[in-house]
Design a protein around this motif. Structure first.
Motif, PDB file in Angstrom:
ATOM      1  N   TYR A 256      45.334  38.440  14.312  1.00 42.64           N
ATOM      2  CA  TYR A 256      45.786  39.811  14.530  1.00 42.64           C
ATOM      3  C   TYR A 256      47.054  40.036  13.708  1.00 42.64           C
ATOM      4  N   ALA A 257      47.399  41.308  13.490  1.00 42.73           N
ATOM      5  CA  ALA A 257      48.680  41.670  12.878  1.00 42.73           C
ATOM      6  C   ALA A 257      49.775  41.490  13.928  1.00 42.73           C
ATOM      7  N   GLY A 258      50.908  40.931  13.508  1.00 41.10           N
ATOM      8  CA  GLY A 258      51.984  40.656  14.458  1.00 41.10           C
ATOM      9  C   GLY A 258      52.926  41.837  14.657  1.00 41.10           C
ATOM     10  N   ILE A 259      53.440  41.967  15.871  1.00 36.81           N
ATOM     11  CA  ILE A 259      54.434  42.985  16.211  1.00 36.81           C
ATOM     12  C   ILE A 259      55.632  42.266  16.831  1.00 36.81           C
ATOM     13  N   PRO A 260      56.836  42.446  16.250  1.00 37.93           N
ATOM     14  CA  PRO A 260      58.019  41.788  16.828  1.00 37.93           C
ATOM     15  C   PRO A 260      58.488  42.523  18.081  1.00 37.93           C
ATOM     16  N   ILE A 261      58.855  41.755  19.076  1.00 43.74           N
ATOM     17  CA  ILE A 261      59.321  42.310  20.351  1.00 43.74           C
ATOM     18  C   ILE A 261      60.697  41.726  20.664  1.00 43.74           C
ATOM     19  N   LEU A 262      61.673  42.594  20.924  1.00 45.74           N
ATOM     20  CA  LEU A 262      62.972  42.159  21.427  1.00 45.74           C
ATOM     21  C   LEU A 262      63.034  42.472  22.913  1.00 45.74           C
ATOM     22  N   ASN A 263      63.319  41.446  23.692  1.00 45.34           N
ATOM     23  CA  ASN A 263      63.392  41.638  25.135  1.00 45.34           C
ATOM     24  C   ASN A 263      64.818  41.434  25.614  1.00 45.34           C
ATOM     25  N   LEU A 264      65.307  42.381  26.398  1.00 45.79           N
ATOM     26  CA  LEU A 264      66.657  42.317  26.945  1.00 45.79           C
ATOM     27  C   LEU A 264      66.576  41.943  28.417  1.00 45.79           C
ATOM     28  N   ALA A 265      67.361  40.957  28.781  1.00 49.49           N
ATOM     29  CA  ALA A 265      67.352  40.539  30.179  1.00 49.49           C
ATOM     30  C   ALA A 265      68.748  40.106  30.584  1.00 49.49           C
ATOM     31  N   GLU A 266      69.142  40.466  31.806  1.00 52.54           N
ATOM     32  CA  GLU A 266      70.431  40.058  32.325  1.00 52.54           C
ATOM     33  C   GLU A 266      70.366  38.619  32.814  1.00 52.54           C
ATOM     34  N   ASP A 287      80.502  39.651  35.143  1.00 54.95           N
ATOM     35  CA  ASP A 287      80.254  38.302  34.649  1.00 54.95           C
ATOM     36  C   ASP A 287      78.867  38.158  34.028  1.00 54.95           C
ATOM     37  N   VAL A 288      78.041  39.180  34.157  1.00 52.02           N
ATOM     38  CA  VAL A 288      76.670  39.083  33.677  1.00 52.02           C
ATOM     39  C   VAL A 288      76.630  39.116  32.154  1.00 52.02           C
ATOM     40  N   GLU A 289      75.838  38.245  31.591  1.00 55.18           N
ATOM     41  CA  GLU A 289      75.603  38.243  30.153  1.00 55.18           C
ATOM     42  C   GLU A 289      74.197  38.748  29.890  1.00 55.18           C
ATOM     43  N   LEU A 290      73.930  39.077  28.644  1.00 53.66           N
ATOM     44  CA  LEU A 290      72.625  39.621  28.285  1.00 53.66           C
ATOM     45  C   LEU A 290      71.969  38.698  27.272  1.00 53.66           C
ATOM     46  N   SER A 291      70.727  38.339  27.542  1.00 51.12           N
ATOM     47  CA  SER A 291      69.981  37.553  26.561  1.00 51.12           C
ATOM     48  C   SER A 291      69.074  38.498  25.784  1.00 51.12           C
ATOM     49  N   ILE A 292      69.091  38.337  24.471  1.00 51.35           N
ATOM     50  CA  ILE A 292      68.169  39.063  23.598  1.00 51.35           C
ATOM     51  C   ILE A 292      67.228  38.016  23.018  1.00 51.35           C
ATOM     52  N   SER A 293      65.963  38.108  23.392  1.00 54.83           N
ATOM     53  CA  SER A 293      64.995  37.112  22.949  1.00 54.83           C
ATOM     54  C   SER A 293      63.928  37.766  22.076  1.00 54.83           C
ATOM     55  N   LEU A 294      63.450  36.990  21.127  1.00 55.01           N
ATOM     56  CA  LEU A 294      62.450  37.478  20.175  1.00 55.01           C
ATOM     57  C   LEU A 294      61.096  36.875  20.506  1.00 55.01           C
ATOM     58  N   ALA A 295      60.089  37.726  20.526  1.00 53.98           N
ATOM     59  CA  ALA A 295      58.709  37.275  20.700  1.00 53.98           C
ATOM     60  C   ALA A 295      57.849  38.025  19.688  1.00 53.98           C
ATOM     61  N   PHE A 296      56.637  37.519  19.478  1.00 57.81           N
ATOM     62  CA  PHE A 296      55.692  38.197  18.587  1.00 57.81           C
ATOM     63  C   PHE A 296      54.390  38.406  19.341  1.00 57.81           C
ATOM     64  N   LYS A 297      53.894  39.617  19.243  1.00 57.40           N
ATOM     65  CA  LYS A 297      52.650  39.954  19.926  1.00 57.40           C
ATOM     66  C   LYS A 297      51.539  40.031  18.887  1.00 57.40           C
ATOM     67  N   TYR A 298      50.500  39.232  19.106  1.00 54.17           N
ATOM     68  CA  TYR A 298      49.297  39.247  18.270  1.00 54.17           C
ATOM     69  C   TYR A 298      48.140  39.655  19.170  1.00 54.17           C
ATOM     70  N   GLY A 299      47.680  40.903  18.987  1.00 52.65           N
ATOM     71  CA  GLY A 299      46.645  41.406  19.877  1.00 52.65           C
ATOM     72  C   GLY A 299      47.191  41.488  21.288  1.00 52.65           C
ATOM     73  N   GLU A 300      46.470  40.885  22.214  1.00 52.16           N
ATOM     74  CA  GLU A 300      46.938  40.894  23.602  1.00 52.16           C
ATOM     75  C   GLU A 300      47.755  39.662  23.937  1.00 52.16           C
TER      76      GLU A 300
END
Length: 978
Positions: A256-266, A287-300
């Motif tokens: 599949y064609a890839g789609i980059p996903i940035l996810n924000l989570a406390e 005191d909360v920090e934020l994580s920015i994580s990268l994922a790639f979605k291929y199809g489902e």
């Protein structure tokens, strides 16, 4: 016998089994016969003798011999033990003992050996390799090193009751039978295996541990009871990394064609929680920090980014009793370009993730939101249980500044998307360090971290208008306004006259007062013009010229101009007691029309109404402290502090006293505006322009801690920018070009034999004492013992009698100083002799008295200071002036001297420079020669080196012993005591 280097020879490599380290290699040089075949004559080759054969070897051979050497038993022993407390044999017997062996150390050694072998194995391609015989014959059996990579196919055969798992190997298209063939694995990661005297290596970096179980086994059986867990963990990983043949379940390859996903989570940092001793179940929002994580979605299918080590990702799906493995091929080129794009935008991901303070993370998202969405990114939030959703759009502040008569008017608007937030609300949030608030649509806006930096000073310094709704800023915050304007953070309309304040060279030239007697040098006239300009705007100022450049005469010129402008109130000049006489003389010389009252002494007239009859009142810091309740009720024209570093401590009585004085203008004079720390500046700047640097708490957090603890250059520049218009500092090298040269030399003295013995004994004692104290209580709690120990060693380096009055030996330094003094005095020169230690001066007084040499003397207990100065300056027979550095470093004009001796090095050269300036100042016509006496092989010599390594810190922040010691690390202390 040794192999002859004059005859043909060949290097060969021989594999052998080490009792503890597994399979290793040795290198040998073998003599060739006339047919260039190997003979029985051989010689072990190592890094010790390899140069003898270098002409017959290539670079791979040289590297192989080096790596082989690193795995020798004695070198393993040295690497992992380092001492010689036991033999190599004893080391291996203990570490690899079957019952009491050191398992952790075994693992460390095994990891190291595997790492070296992994580097070694590719270098063997094209080399002659043998298996060593049991008799030590290095060419017992030759091994063919196969040049191409073999392949491994892993088989999984799912049956009704179990699954069989086994690998097959192919080389050049043909199956390789390796089971029950006495094959052995030479290297695990990656696998190199010898099968029937052939050395194989593999494509796809096969791990030898995955082949080892099958050397003596046809297959492995996986019971049905653990099948699902085994499939999910082990089989999935094998399918991901290698080629797999499956029977009984399905492997589907999908693209599949890839789609980059940035996810924000406390996620609140655990380290922060533990450091604060908090209950981790009760986390505070700030005191909360934020994580920015990268994922790639291929199809489902979505895959968390971790690395580019594999081109496929595998997920397992179970349908009833059937298993389907989805093998999705990733577009690594696309993923790498995506990562590179994020990197250019300032997001440096590690293992696909970055954790930032919440406000900083959202500032990045808000800044790059449009760029990311246009590039096809999906941005997702892990929504909290309370349904909190963050605002991710554009935000900005618009600030307009207009110059009024006595202040700047501030108009500001804050935008978050389409929402306009009241400026007052945002200001209060930023001052309270609160970083988020709820917008009308329910989204939570996070204040960009950069705003806390860019606008913190503006928010801290602005005040409510007393007559109407709005904010104002005092005019002495001009530099803040100009910086906001230059950085495009605000628009401002300023008068041309006010713009000139930052560059005093462009300030309007004022006429000298008619009653001034004498002339001002160009830089002194510029200083007078600068003070007049400050006076026009009712700004306070700090004249911080180098000592000897005439701060007194510039100030007297200003006061004379005030008299001629018919200013009714007198000005108050506060001085150290030792400078009263100097100011009286200078005033009589340059401004004789000024009516001077000296308000000092036990029997002073405390009728302050008398001040009305004078132009200038001279008094001391001590009198101010005593009479403040009386003096604070009088309105002065100017309050001027000379040697204003006297108020560097904000909590001292004298600082609190002078802050209460009532005056129209304020001015401070000092050659050393900053001594112990940047807080010195706060005190003096707050005195001349109250509020310029904010509150003490604000200044400590905004400037002192970042500058002194973190070395923040940006904060240093920012602080300089704020105070620059109100501080005029010129160095002699810049302006007093008519001064004669100053030549500085270091003279190294050797300790006498008796002195050296005393010094070394003391150094050993204090080294052990100090280091033990540091180890037990840390560097911060050991500063006093460090200072005491170093001071004792410095005194011993001068003369042991400074520590031990019963010492009867001599001192190398004292004798060298006296020899140098003898040659100088014989030529008619005059010399200033400075020491930090009064005890040191006492030793020289004793010697001079013994030799009947006259001298002047000054330390902190001297009452007739001026008499001593005049005796030296005017009496040709007095060629020597002994001075304690602390008592004589300020306010003395000793231009009769053309030699300066510094008997013991000061922690900061700036203090020594002030001492030298007693002679090298305006009025000096001779070249000034300075000698700094250093005792060799002592802490004095180490101090010189440490001064250079900490030069910037010393120049900017440190002049006292206590503050110098605070800057030392344990390594610094070790260097001083080595």
């Amino acid at each position: 016998m040794k192999v002859s280097t004059a005859q043909p020879f060949q290097i060969i490599y021989s594999v052998l089994s080490h009792e503890y380290l597994g399979y290793l290699f040795e290198a040998f040089i073998v003599q060739l016969d006339d047919k260039e075949e190997l003979t029985l004559l051989n010689q072990n080759v190592s890094i010790k003798n390899i140069n003898e054969f270098a002409h017959g070897l290539d670079k791979n051979d040289l590297q192989l011999v080096k790596l082989i050497n690193s795995l020798q038993s004695e070198n393993i022993y040295k690497k992992f033990v380092g001492s010689k407390k036991r033999s190599v044999v004893d080391f291996f017997l203990k570490v690899y003992d079957s019952q009491k062996g050191e398992k952790a150390l075994q693992e460390m050694i095994a990891t190291y050996v595997e790492k070296v072998k992994a580097e070694m194995m590719p270098l063997l391609l094209g080399k002659k390799l043998f298996i060593m015989g049991s008799d030590g014959n290095p060419i017992w059996q030759q091994v063919e090193v196969l040049p191409e990579k073999a392949t491994v196919l892993f088989h999984f055969m799912r049956n009704t009751d179990n699954t069989h798992y086994f690998p097959t190997i192919k080389y050049a298209g043909a199956k390789v039978d390796f089971q029950y063939k006495n094959a052995f694995i030479v290297c695990d990661e990656p696998a190199w295996i010898i099968i029937e005297n052939k050395l194989y290596h593999f494509a796809k970096e096969v791990d030898g541990k995955k082949l080892r179980p099958f050397l003596q086994k046809r297959f492995i059986v996986i019971p049905k009871t653990i099948e699902e867990d085994y499939y999910r963990k082990f089989v999935s990983s094998i399918i991901t990394m290698f080629d797999v043949y499956a029977k009984g379940f399905e492997i589907r390859s999908e693209a599949y064609a890839g789609i980059p996903i940035l996810n924000l989570a406390e996620s609140r940092s655990l380290q922060t929680a533990l450091a604060d001793n908090d209950d981790i179940d009760n986390l505070k929002d700030e005191d909360v920090e934020l994580s920015i994580s990268l994922a790639f979605k291929y199809g489902e299918y979505a895959f968390k980014f971790d690395s580019f080590s594999t081109e496929v990702n595998v997920s397992m799906e179970k349908k009833g009793d059937d298993y389907v493995f989805h093998k999705v091929r990733r577009d690594l080129t696309f993923e790498k370009s995506t990562l590179a794009m994020l990197d250019t935008l300032g997001l440096e991901l590690k293992n696909g993730k970055m954790i930032l303070p919440k406000s900083e993370a959202f500032a990045w998202i808000q800044k790059n939101y449009q760029t990311l969405t246009e590039a096809g990114f999906g941005i997702e939030q892990s929504v909290e249980d309370d349904g909190k959703k963050y605002f991710l759009g554009f935000s900005n502040i618009e600030v307009n500044i207009t110059e009024g008569n006595d202040w700047f008017d501030i108009n500001a608007i804050v935008h978050f998307g389409d929402f306009e937030i009241p400026f007052l609300k945002l200001r209060n949030l930023i001052l309270q360090k609160k970083k988020e608030f709820t917008l009308p649509n329910g989204e939570v806006a996070v204040i960009p971290e950069v705003w806390f930096t860019q606008y913190s000073e503006l928010f801290a310094f602005i005040e409510h208008h007393t007559e109407r709704d709005g904010f104002i800023l005092k005019k002495h915050h001009l530099s803040l306004v100009q910086d906001l304007q230059s950085e495009s953070l605000a628009t401002a309309v300023l008068s041309r006259k006010l713009e000139k304040l930052r560059d005093f060279d462009e300030i309007h030239a004022y006429d000298l007062p008619k009653g001034f007697r004498g002339s001002l040098r160009p830089y002194q006239k510029a200083g007078y013009d600068w003070m007049r300009f400050l006076n026009d705007y009712h700004f306070g100022g700090c004249l911080a010229d180098d000592m000897g450049l005439g701060k007194t005469v510039q100030t007297l010129t200003l006061l004379q101009s005030q008299k001629e402008q018919k200013i009714g109130q007198p000005s108050l000049l506060i001085l150290p007691t030792s400078l009263i006489y100097n100011w009286e003389m200078e005033a009589r010389k340059f401004t004789p029309e000024l009516k001077i009252l000296t308000y000092t002494g036990t029997y002073r007239d405390k009728n302050i109404e008398v001040f009305d009859n004078y132009d200038v009142v001279l008094t001391t810091y001590g009198i101010i402290r005593i009479d403040i309740d009386l003096l604070k009720n009088y309105r002065f024209n100017y309050v001027i502090l000379d040697e204003s570093q006297a108020i560097k401590n904000p909590s001292s009585y004298i600082t609190k006293a002078v802050m209460q004085l009532n005056s129209r203008n304020r001015l401070v004079l000092t050659g050393t505006p900053l001594e112990n720390s940047t807080m010195d500046l706060w005190s003096q700047m707050t005195f001349i322009n109250p509020g310029l640097l904010g509150t003490q708490h604000f200044f400590r957090n905004e400037f002192q801690v970042p500058i002194e603890k973190k070395g923040d250059d940006a904060k240093i520049h920012r602080l300089y920018s704020i105070i620059k218009p109100f501080m005029l500092r010129r160095h002699k090298s810049q302006v007093a070009t008519e001064l004669p040269p100053k030549i500085e030399s270091i003279h190294y003295a050797q300790m006498s034999e008796h002195q050296e013995k005393e010094y070394e004994e003391a150094k050993s004692y204090f080294r052990n004492l100090i280091l033990a104290h540091i180890d037990e209580q840390g560097m911060a709690m050991s500063q006093m013992i460090v200072l005491q120990g170093l001071t004792k060693l410095r005194q011993l380096a001068n003369h042991p009698r400074m520590v031990d009055t019963d010492y009867e030996g001599d001192s190398g330094k004292l004798e060298d100083v006296m020899d140098k003094l003898e040659s100088i005095l014989g030529k008619g020169h005059k010399v200033l002799i400075f020491s930090q230690f009064v005890k040191h001066l006492d030793l020289f007084r004793e010697r001079l008295d013994k030799e009947a040499r006259p001298y002047a003397y000054l330390d902190g207990s001297t009452h007739d200071r001026q008499a001593q100065v005049e005796k030296f300056q005017q009496n040709e027979d007095i060629q020597i002036f002994l001075i304690s550095l602390k008592a004589g470093g300020l306010g003395l004009n000793l231009t009769a001297a053309d030699y300066v001796f510094i008997l013991d090095p000061w922690w900061n050269p700036a203090i020594e420079a002030q001492a030298i300036d007693r002679a090298h100042r305006i009025g000096q016509v001779n070249t000034v020669f300075t000698y700094k006496f250093i005792t060799k092989n002592t802490v004095e010599e180490k101090i010189l080196a440490l001064q250079q390594s900490k030069q910037r810190l010393a120049n900017e922040l440190i002049t006292t012993e206590e503050s110098f010691v605070k800057s030392l690390t344990k390594d610094d202390v070790l260097a001083l005591l080595e």
